[in-house]
Design a protein around this motif. Structure first.
Motif, PDB file in Angstrom:
ATOM      1  N   GLU A 200      -1.194   8.181  -5.812  1.00 23.48           N
ATOM      2  CA  GLU A 200      -1.081   6.732  -6.031  1.00 23.48           C
ATOM      3  C   GLU A 200       0.364   6.313  -6.292  1.00 23.48           C
ATOM      4  O   GLU A 200       1.090   6.975  -7.050  1.00 23.48           O
ATOM      5  CB  GLU A 200      -1.937   6.313  -7.225  1.00 23.48           C
ATOM      6  CG  GLU A 200      -1.907   4.809  -7.489  1.00 23.48           C
ATOM      7  CD  GLU A 200      -2.752   4.401  -8.682  1.00 23.48           C
ATOM      8  OE1 GLU A 200      -2.830   3.184  -8.962  1.00 23.48           O
ATOM      9  OE2 GLU A 200      -3.318   5.293  -9.349  1.00 23.48           O
ATOM     10  N   CYS A 201       0.758   5.216  -5.674  1.00 25.31           N
ATOM     11  CA  CYS A 201       2.069   4.627  -5.923  1.00 25.31           C
ATOM     12  C   CYS A 201       2.004   3.827  -7.216  1.00 25.31           C
ATOM     13  O   CYS A 201       1.203   2.905  -7.350  1.00 25.31           O
ATOM     14  CB  CYS A 201       2.470   3.722  -4.761  1.00 25.31           C
ATOM     15  SG  CYS A 201       4.002   2.794  -5.062  1.00 25.31           S
ATOM     16  N   ARG A 207      -2.701   3.962  -2.399  1.00 23.62           N
ATOM     17  CA  ARG A 207      -3.053   5.364  -2.534  1.00 23.62           C
ATOM     18  C   ARG A 207      -2.961   6.081  -1.184  1.00 23.62           C
ATOM     19  O   ARG A 207      -3.156   5.460  -0.128  1.00 23.62           O
ATOM     20  CB  ARG A 207      -4.458   5.523  -3.119  1.00 23.62           C
ATOM     21  CG  ARG A 207      -4.638   4.825  -4.469  1.00 23.62           C
ATOM     22  CD  ARG A 207      -5.991   5.114  -5.072  1.00 23.62           C
ATOM     23  NE  ARG A 207      -6.082   6.492  -5.501  1.00 23.62           N
ATOM     24  CZ  ARG A 207      -5.765   6.925  -6.721  1.00 23.62           C
ATOM     25  NH1 ARG A 207      -5.342   6.065  -7.651  1.00 23.62           N
ATOM     26  NH2 ARG A 207      -5.883   8.206  -7.041  1.00 23.62           N
ATOM     27  N   PHE A 208      -2.726   7.396  -1.233  1.00 25.96           N
ATOM     28  CA  PHE A 208      -2.513   8.186  -0.028  1.00 25.96           C
ATOM     29  C   PHE A 208      -3.237   9.523  -0.153  1.00 25.96           C
ATOM     30  O   PHE A 208      -3.428  10.040  -1.248  1.00 25.96           O
ATOM     31  CB  PHE A 208      -1.016   8.428   0.185  1.00 25.96           C
ATOM     32  CG  PHE A 208      -0.217   7.160   0.276  1.00 25.96           C
ATOM     33  CD1 PHE A 208       0.018   6.553   1.495  1.00 25.96           C
ATOM     34  CD2 PHE A 208       0.270   6.547  -0.875  1.00 25.96           C
ATOM     35  CE1 PHE A 208       0.741   5.365   1.577  1.00 25.96           C
ATOM     36  CE2 PHE A 208       0.989   5.368  -0.808  1.00 25.96           C
ATOM     37  CZ  PHE A 208       1.219   4.770   0.423  1.00 25.96           C
ATOM     38  N   ASN A 211       0.603  13.888  -0.339  1.00 22.91           N
ATOM     39  CA  ASN A 211       1.723  13.619  -1.235  1.00 22.91           C
ATOM     40  C   ASN A 211       2.969  13.229  -0.437  1.00 22.91           C
ATOM     41  O   ASN A 211       3.767  12.395  -0.873  1.00 22.91           O
ATOM     42  CB  ASN A 211       2.018  14.859  -2.089  1.00 22.91           C
ATOM     43  CG  ASN A 211       3.019  14.572  -3.193  1.00 22.91           C
ATOM     44  OD1 ASN A 211       3.015  13.491  -3.785  1.00 22.91           O
ATOM     45  ND2 ASN A 211       3.875  15.527  -3.470  1.00 22.91           N
ATOM     46  N   LEU A 214       3.014   9.605   0.276  1.00 29.34           N
ATOM     47  CA  LEU A 214       3.414   8.847  -0.915  1.00 29.34           C
ATOM     48  C   LEU A 214       4.927   8.868  -1.078  1.00 29.34           C
ATOM     49  O   LEU A 214       5.545   7.833  -1.391  1.00 29.34           O
ATOM     50  CB  LEU A 214       2.742   9.433  -2.161  1.00 29.34           C
ATOM     51  CG  LEU A 214       3.204   8.858  -3.503  1.00 29.34           C
ATOM     52  CD1 LEU A 214       2.944   7.357  -3.587  1.00 29.34           C
ATOM     53  CD2 LEU A 214       2.537   9.583  -4.661  1.00 29.34           C
ATOM     54  N   HIS A 217       6.480   6.496   1.238  1.00 35.38           N
ATOM     55  CA  HIS A 217       6.163   5.143   0.806  1.00 35.38           C
ATOM     56  C   HIS A 217       7.048   4.705  -0.355  1.00 35.38           C
ATOM     57  O   HIS A 217       7.508   3.550  -0.406  1.00 35.38           O
ATOM     58  CB  HIS A 217       4.687   5.064   0.399  1.00 35.38           C
ATOM     59  CG  HIS A 217       4.328   3.787  -0.287  1.00 35.38           C
ATOM     60  ND1 HIS A 217       4.068   2.614   0.402  1.00 35.38           N
ATOM     61  CD2 HIS A 217       4.190   3.479  -1.610  1.00 35.38           C
ATOM     62  CE1 HIS A 217       3.794   1.647  -0.466  1.00 35.38           C
ATOM     63  NE2 HIS A 217       3.849   2.158  -1.683  1.00 35.38           N
TER      64      HIS A 217
END
Length: 289
Positions: A200-201, A207-208, A211, A214, A217
């Protein structure tokens, strides 16, 4: 002298194993004969070695000869003391045999990455990981697959490549029967079925399921562009974007149309070009009269 020369003159007639000393052979022979000459007078339990009997006797005497120098706690067996002496992480209570293992663990908790790549600025938990990373810049690929001559940075990459030749896909999803040659691919596929997005960011809550996704992102929020073109200085969020960009400088066009021989920078460009030959029209224009 036998230790230095490697000579082992005493041989077990049952299994052929050889030993430096006759005493070692005698202990070994008890495996075959099941002889246990050392007996506990209190309970009758028998042992191969006198040392085992001594450790056992502490159960009856409540003797605890092994003491922890840090806290004073005592133990009847030296192995119990060694387990106790493991270094403990104060944050989560996990214990480690070596101080170095605790250091690596702490870096995972704190996010500390003390080892920096001088070429691109990327940072790592361990020096060994930095060394593997440096091969990207130096181009060193010490591991070779003999059947095809392809070379690799890491032993793990070589193992995965071998499965291409052997067709081995050891990781199978029971629900759909799909098989994978990497455990990581299997785990990612599982998230398609479960819908799990564990990463999660913290800035926007997105969410991804990977990893790595993320990390890419996060750079949208931070503006970080760690990958730099050495020719023009332009920077990019991802290494893949830098690779595409470098083709502008090198003129490389690795994707070729088998129909007419025209070449392209990106595979997507080749796919769009192929519609000329196939006549495919994925986007249809509708007009109302």
């Amino acid at each position: 002298m036998k230790i230095h020369t490697g000579e082992k003159p005493f041989e077990c007639k049952d299994c052929g194993q050889r030993f430096f000393q006759n005493g070692h052979l005698k202990y070994h022979m008890r495996i075959h004969t099941s002889e246990k000459p050392f007996e506990c007078k209190d309970c009758g339990h028998r042992f191969f070695e006198n040392g085992h009997l001594k450790r056992h006797m502490s159960i009856h005497t409540d003797e605890k000869p092994y003491e922890c120098k840090d806290c004073g706690q005592r133990f009847s067996v030296n192995g119990s003391l060694k387990n106790h002496m493991r270094i403990q992480c104060k944050g989560c209570g996990q214990r480690f045999f070596k101080n170095g293992h605790l250091k690596y663990h702490m870096r995972i908790r704190t996010g500390e990455k003390p080892f920096e790549c001088k070429d691109c600025g990327q940072r790592f938990f361990q020096n060994g990981i930095l060394k593997y990373h440096m091969r990207i810049h130096t181009g060193v690929k010490p591991l070779e697959y003999k059947d095809c001559g392809q070379r690799f940075f890491q032993n793990g990459h070589l193992k995965y490549h071998m499965r291409i030749h052997t067709g081995e896909n050891p990781f199978e999803r029971e629900d759909c029967g799909q098989r994978f040659f990497k455990n990581g691919h299997f785990k990612y596929h599982m998230r398609i079925h479960t819908g799990e997005n564990p990463f999660e960011c913290k800035d926007c809550g997105q969410r991804f399921f990977k990893n790595g996704h993320l990390k890419y992102h996060i750079r949208i929020h931070t503006g970080e562009k760690p990958s730099e073109c050495k020719d023009c200085g332009q920077r990019f969020f991802q290494t893949g974007h830098l690779k595409y960009h470098m083709r502008i400088h090198t003129g490389e066009k690795p994707f070729e149309c088998k129909g007419c021989g025209q070449r392209f920078f990106k595979n997507d460009h080749l796919k769009m070009h192929m519609r000329i030959h196939t006549g495919e029209k994925p986007f249809e224009f509708f007009s109302e009269w």
